[in-house]
Enzyme design. Structure first.
Site, mmCIF file in Angstrom:
data_model
loop_
_atom_site.group_PDB
_atom_site.id
_atom_site.type_symbol
_atom_site.label_atom_id
_atom_site.label_comp_id
_atom_site.label_asym_id
_atom_site.label_seq_id
_atom_site.Cartn_x
_atom_site.Cartn_y
_atom_site.Cartn_z
ATOM 1 N N LYS A 13 3.075 13.732 30.987
ATOM 2 C CA LYS A 13 4.003 12.639 30.670
ATOM 3 C C LYS A 13 4.657 12.077 31.949
ATOM 4 O O LYS A 13 4.661 10.871 32.157
ATOM 5 C CB LYS A 13 5.108 13.120 29.708
ATOM 6 C CG LYS A 13 4.597 13.694 28.406
ATOM 7 C CD LYS A 13 5.733 14.132 27.499
ATOM 8 C CE LYS A 13 6.581 15.272 28.008
ATOM 9 N NZ LYS A 13 5.879 16.565 28.168
ATOM 10 N N ARG A 88 12.863 15.257 21.136
ATOM 11 C CA ARG A 88 12.132 16.517 21.150
ATOM 12 C C ARG A 88 12.268 17.292 19.848
ATOM 13 O O ARG A 88 11.697 18.375 19.701
ATOM 14 C CB ARG A 88 12.715 17.376 22.258
ATOM 15 C CG ARG A 88 11.747 17.643 23.366
ATOM 16 C CD ARG A 88 12.497 18.436 24.404
ATOM 17 N NE ARG A 88 11.588 19.146 25.235
ATOM 18 C CZ ARG A 88 11.141 18.681 26.400
ATOM 19 N NH1 ARG A 88 11.485 17.518 26.829
ATOM 20 N NH2 ARG A 88 10.325 19.428 27.108
ATOM 21 N N ARG A 127 1.101 24.511 39.174
ATOM 22 C CA ARG A 127 2.377 23.972 39.665
ATOM 23 C C ARG A 127 3.353 25.110 39.983
ATOM 24 O O ARG A 127 4.113 25.030 40.941
ATOM 25 C CB ARG A 127 2.982 23.010 38.632
ATOM 26 C CG ARG A 127 4.207 22.288 39.159
ATOM 27 C CD ARG A 127 4.655 21.140 38.277
ATOM 28 N NE ARG A 127 5.009 21.575 36.934
ATOM 29 C CZ ARG A 127 5.403 20.757 35.961
ATOM 30 N NH1 ARG A 127 5.477 19.449 36.190
ATOM 31 N NH2 ARG A 127 5.714 21.221 34.774
ATOM 32 N N ARG A 133 8.506 26.070 40.094
ATOM 33 C CA ARG A 133 9.437 25.644 39.022
ATOM 34 C C ARG A 133 9.570 26.796 38.025
ATOM 35 O O ARG A 133 8.570 27.250 37.443
ATOM 36 C CB ARG A 133 8.881 24.371 38.362
ATOM 37 C CG ARG A 133 9.834 23.742 37.391
ATOM 38 C CD ARG A 133 9.327 22.387 36.929
ATOM 39 N NE ARG A 133 9.494 22.264 35.488
ATOM 40 C CZ ARG A 133 9.229 21.184 34.785
ATOM 41 N NH1 ARG A 133 8.774 20.102 35.379
ATOM 42 N NH2 ARG A 133 9.404 21.165 33.477
ATOM 43 N N ARG A 144 7.620 27.629 25.798
ATOM 44 C CA ARG A 144 7.802 26.163 25.697
ATOM 45 C C ARG A 144 6.773 25.576 24.732
ATOM 46 O O ARG A 144 7.080 24.662 23.961
ATOM 47 C CB ARG A 144 7.676 25.520 27.082
ATOM 48 C CG ARG A 144 8.873 25.805 27.975
ATOM 49 C CD ARG A 144 8.570 25.535 29.443
ATOM 50 N NE ARG A 144 8.365 24.144 29.762
ATOM 51 C CZ ARG A 144 7.741 23.710 30.863
ATOM 52 N NH1 ARG A 144 7.255 24.563 31.743
ATOM 53 N NH2 ARG A 144 7.600 22.419 31.080
HETATM 54 P P1 AP5 Z 1 3.548 16.499 34.302
HETATM 55 O O1 AP5 Z 1 3.245 15.074 34.527
HETATM 56 O O2 AP5 Z 1 4.769 17.078 34.943
HETATM 57 O O3 AP5 Z 1 3.573 16.800 32.743
HETATM 58 P P2 AP5 Z 1 4.790 16.708 31.732
HETATM 59 O O4 AP5 Z 1 4.197 16.451 30.396
HETATM 60 O O5 AP5 Z 1 5.806 15.729 32.266
HETATM 61 O O6 AP5 Z 1 5.275 18.205 31.854
HETATM 62 P P3 AP5 Z 1 6.676 18.855 32.118
HETATM 63 O O7 AP5 Z 1 6.369 20.293 32.342
HETATM 64 O O8 AP5 Z 1 7.497 18.179 33.161
HETATM 65 O O9 AP5 Z 1 7.296 18.488 30.736
HETATM 66 P P4 AP5 Z 1 8.236 19.173 29.763
HETATM 67 O O10 AP5 Z 1 8.204 18.195 28.684
HETATM 68 O O11 AP5 Z 1 8.104 20.564 29.319
HETATM 69 O O12 AP5 Z 1 9.477 19.292 30.725
HETATM 70 P P5 AP5 Z 1 10.782 18.411 30.865
HETATM 71 O O13 AP5 Z 1 10.950 18.181 32.287
HETATM 72 O O14 AP5 Z 1 10.775 17.265 29.914
HETATM 73 O O15 AP5 Z 1 2.244 17.326 34.709
HETATM 74 C C1 AP5 Z 1 2.241 18.740 34.699
HETATM 75 C C2 AP5 Z 1 1.313 19.226 35.831
HETATM 76 O O16 AP5 Z 1 -0.011 18.827 35.529
HETATM 77 C C3 AP5 Z 1 1.653 18.620 37.195
HETATM 78 O O17 AP5 Z 1 1.453 19.575 38.205
HETATM 79 C C4 AP5 Z 1 0.649 17.449 37.313
HETATM 80 O O18 AP5 Z 1 0.338 17.175 38.661
HETATM 81 C C5 AP5 Z 1 -0.539 17.987 36.546
HETATM 82 N N1 AP5 Z 1 -1.315 16.930 35.880
HETATM 83 C C6 AP5 Z 1 -0.839 15.856 35.218
HETATM 84 N N2 AP5 Z 1 -1.842 15.120 34.716
HETATM 85 C C7 AP5 Z 1 -2.994 15.753 35.036
HETATM 86 C C8 AP5 Z 1 -4.374 15.491 34.793
HETATM 87 N N3 AP5 Z 1 -4.785 14.415 34.109
HETATM 88 N N4 AP5 Z 1 -5.286 16.376 35.273
HETATM 89 C C9 AP5 Z 1 -4.887 17.484 35.984
HETATM 90 N N5 AP5 Z 1 -3.586 17.775 36.265
HETATM 91 C C10 AP5 Z 1 -2.652 16.926 35.793
HETATM 92 O O19 AP5 Z 1 11.861 19.446 30.299
HETATM 93 C C11 AP5 Z 1 12.183 20.643 30.984
HETATM 94 C C12 AP5 Z 1 13.261 21.370 30.189
HETATM 95 O O20 AP5 Z 1 14.438 20.542 30.110
HETATM 96 C C13 AP5 Z 1 12.912 21.678 28.712
HETATM 97 O O21 AP5 Z 1 12.174 22.860 28.574
HETATM 98 C C14 AP5 Z 1 14.329 21.792 28.121
HETATM 99 O O22 AP5 Z 1 14.936 23.003 28.470
HETATM 100 C C15 AP5 Z 1 15.068 20.681 28.838
HETATM 101 N N6 AP5 Z 1 14.967 19.384 28.113
HETATM 102 C C16 AP5 Z 1 14.350 18.240 28.542
HETATM 103 N N7 AP5 Z 1 14.462 17.275 27.624
HETATM 104 C C17 AP5 Z 1 15.156 17.817 26.583
HETATM 105 C C18 AP5 Z 1 15.565 17.305 25.321
HETATM 106 N N8 AP5 Z 1 15.257 16.057 24.944
HETATM 107 N N9 AP5 Z 1 16.258 18.140 24.503
HETATM 108 C C19 AP5 Z 1 16.572 19.394 24.868
HETATM 109 N N10 AP5 Z 1 16.189 19.950 26.053
HETATM 110 C C20 AP5 Z 1 15.495 19.151 26.897
#
Ligand code: AP5
Length: 195
Positions: A13, A88, A127, A133, A144
């Site tokens: 994302k 979420r 990562r 991280r 997660r």
């Molecule tokens: P990346 O682009 O970072 O993927 P992502 O879907 O954004 O993954 P995240 O781990 O950042 O998302 P998440 O939803 O768990 O975390 P968030 O930050 O929202 O890509 C991931 C990896 O894959 C990278 O290394 C990238 O380079 C690689 N990659 C990407 N595309 C690729 C491809 N096509 N091929 C190969 N490799 C690829 O949330 C973190 C925490 O914050 C949550 O756990 C929670 O505690 C809190 N939080 C956030 N939002 C909320 C909410 N709305 N409510 C409550 N808690 C929340």
């Protein structure tokens, strides 16, 4: 364009939102990034969120909604936004609907990146090794993913029933996935440009 990007942790994302913000000329608003910035700044909110995030759990709905409201009130979000990481759970869907109705800015599209769990575990492990991280530790990623299945999968079902969900295959090169998202969005982009 007012867009929500859905998908499991590590589905890409954030990576695709960084490209989409250039193509669509709207800001990328990631609740994860907002929370990580609060943690890094050591704000009271960040101190509360830190342990919850490191455990792979969801931060409280009220905290995240407050942060999101502040961010959506900023000038650059008036012409649209890409929301990443929100909503979420179903309570957040309702809160977002209410907030956007108050702002007179309803959602125009929801895209879900579909990526199998084994691919996600591989990506987040890479990562974890490269960036350290905390919530990318394989044990935390499994938590997660379980929370995603239990609480966030119903969000996608909600938008599917509402007719706004487009599902995109998130496996492939960054360019391939980006092209698929743009193709899935093209009717919504065209409709948005007419307004
Ligand atoms: P990346 O682009 O970072 O993927 P992502 O879907 O954004 O993954 P995240 O781990 O950042 O998302 P998440 O939803 O768990 O975390 P968030 O930050 O929202 O890509 C991931 C990896 O894959 C990278 O290394 C990238 O380079 C690689 N990659 C990407 N595309 C690729 C491809 N096509 N091929 C190969 N490799 C690829 O949330 C973190 C925490 O914050 C949550 O756990 C929670 O505690 C809190 N939080 C956030 N939002 C909320 C909410 N709305 N409510 C409550 N808690 C929340």
């Amino acid at each position: 364009m007012r867009l929500v990007l859905l998908g499991a942790p590590g589905s890409g994302k954030g990576t695709q939102a960084a490209r989409l913000k250039v193509a669509l000329e709207v800001p990328h608003i990631s609740t994860g990034d907002l929370l990580r910035a609060a943690v890094a700044a050591g704000t009271p909110l960040g101190l509360k969120a830190k342990a919850v995030m490191e455990a792979g759990q969801l931060v409280s709905d009220a905290i995240v909604l407050g942060m999101l409201e502040q961010r959506l009130a900023q000038a650059d979000a008036q012409a649209g936004f890409i929301l990443d990481g929100y909503p979420r759970n179903l309570a957040q869907v309702q809160a977002l609907d209410d907030l956007l109705a108050r702002l007179g800015q309803p959602l125009e599209a929801v895209v879900k990146l579909k990526v199998p769990s084994e691919v996600i575990v591989g990506r987040t492990e890479l990562r974890f090794k490269a960036e350290g991280r905390a919530d990318d530790h394989p044990d935390t990623v499994r938590k997660r993913l379980a929370i995603y299945a239990e609480q966030t999968a119903p969000v996608a079902e909600y938008y599917a029933r509402a007719g706004t969900l487009r599902i995109v295959d998130g496996v492939g090169s960054l360019d391939e996935v980006f092209a698929r998202i743009l193709a899935a969005l093209s009717p919504a982009v065209a409709a948005s440009a007419l307004r």
